[in-house]
Scaffold this active site. Structure first.
Site, mmCIF file in Angstrom:
data_model
loop_
_atom_site.group_PDB
_atom_site.id
_atom_site.type_symbol
_atom_site.label_atom_id
_atom_site.label_comp_id
_atom_site.label_asym_id
_atom_site.label_seq_id
_atom_site.Cartn_x
_atom_site.Cartn_y
_atom_site.Cartn_z
ATOM 1 N N ASN A 9 0.879 -1.164 0.000
ATOM 2 C CA ASN A 9 0.000 0.000 0.000
ATOM 3 C C ASN A 9 0.918 1.215 0.000
ATOM 4 O O ASN A 9 1.723 1.372 0.917
ATOM 5 C CB ASN A 9 -0.846 -0.089 1.281
ATOM 6 N N LYS A 11 0.096 4.188 0.486
ATOM 7 C CA LYS A 11 -0.469 5.247 1.334
ATOM 8 C C LYS A 11 -0.453 6.573 0.554
ATOM 9 O O LYS A 11 -0.646 6.565 -0.660
ATOM 10 C CB LYS A 11 0.279 5.332 2.663
ATOM 11 N N GLY A 173 3.922 1.374 10.910
ATOM 12 C CA GLY A 173 4.480 2.711 10.694
ATOM 13 C C GLY A 173 5.747 3.011 11.477
ATOM 14 O O GLY A 173 6.289 2.161 12.192
HETATM 15 P P1 PGA Z 1 4.525 -0.436 7.441
HETATM 16 O O1 PGA Z 1 3.018 -0.226 7.009
HETATM 17 O O2 PGA Z 1 5.041 -1.680 6.778
HETATM 18 O O3 PGA Z 1 5.226 0.800 6.972
HETATM 19 O O4 PGA Z 1 4.535 -0.566 8.948
HETATM 20 C C1 PGA Z 1 2.170 -1.340 6.971
HETATM 21 C C2 PGA Z 1 0.748 -0.913 6.692
HETATM 22 O O5 PGA Z 1 0.311 0.130 7.176
HETATM 23 O O6 PGA Z 1 0.053 -1.633 5.980
#
Ligand code: PGA
Length: 256
Positions: A9, A11, A173
């Site tokens: 994703n 984001k 995150g």
């Molecule tokens: P991250 O995000 O791998 O950066 O922790 C995962 C997510 O929010 O799907």
């Protein structure tokens, strides 16, 4: 289960230009992958151009969110009809950031799941407990409730098109702490049992992906756990070189 899903994703990152560069590289990587179902979830503005770029490739494309109504007075929203029109294969629903910042509830996610299925898209339903729920030892109760409500009203026939992403909120995150492998395995086993309670043997066909601070150090360990049928990766997949290493390694190790 004979498919192993790996996806990212984006984001709210990557312009169309940045996303196109990344996708052209990813296409080359994808040609060499035989054991992985690969997907990317760009921002809405990039969906059309990324979809065009990935025609005739094995990469699935998904959107990060949608409304459940097919049209109407919902300023700022995007509908299942619109995503269907541009050929989306997947729609991500209920990411913890959507729940936290935009008040998404299990009930609204359920309406979106039903709408996605109606338009032939695979809902990728994100669930996860937060740190307070974990501290209070109600992780499993929380996750069971999320599954029950998000998948309410689905038939066993419909549910085989659904994917689940288990993403503990405390692991996601910059501020997240990667989960212990043993914990991930225990929770995935629990989710599998719950899905079987809800949908009998069809519960075995629902891929359960793991996400939350998956990175170059821990992805392999997570990928080998029982009932982990894929990985959903944020930051560690946004850099194409880092994602290349993860994908090549997984492709040579994945076995199911
Ligand atoms: P991250 O995000 O791998 O950066 O922790 C995962 C997510 O929010 O799907």
């Amino acid at each position: 289960m004979n498919k192993f899903w790996v996806g990212t994703n984006w984001k709210m990152t990557k312009t169309i230009a940045e996303g196109s560069f990344y996708t052209k590289e990813l296409k080359k990587i994808a040609e060499k992958l035989s054991n992985i179902e690969l997907f990317i979830i760009p921002s809405h503005t990039s969906l059309v151009s990324i979809k065009e770029l990935t025609e005739n490739s094995k990469i699935h494309i998904g959107a990060q969110n949608m409304h459940w109504e097919s049209e109407g007075a919902y300023t700022g929203e995007i509908s299942p009809t619109m995503l269907h029109e541009i050929g989306m294969n997947i729609v991500e629903l209920g990411h913890s950031e959507r729940r936290q910042y935009y008040n998404e509830t299990d009930e609204s996610i359920n309406k979106k799941v039903i709408a996605a299925l109606k338009y032939g898209m695979k809902p990728l339903v994100c669930i996860g407990e937060n740190s307070t729920q974990k501290k209070n030892n109600i992780s499993k109760e929380t996750l069971a409730a999320q599954l029950i409500v998000c998948l309410k009203g689905l038939t066993a026939e419909q549910v085989k098109h659904v994917m689940i992403a288990y993403e503990p909120v405390w692991a996601i995150g910059e501020d997240g702490t990667p989960a212990d492998a043993a914990y991930v395995e225990e929770i995935h086993g629990f989710l599998r049992e719950k899905l079987k309670d809800l949908f009998d043997s069809k519960g075995n066909d629902i891929p359960i992906l793991y996400g939350g601070s998956v990175n170059k150090e821990n992805f392999l360990e997570y990928s080998k756990l029982q009932d982990v049928n894929g990985l959903f990766i944020g930051r560690a997949a946004w850099d194409i070189e880092s994602f290349r290493v993860i994908l090549h390694t997984l492709n040579s190790q994945v076995y199911r």
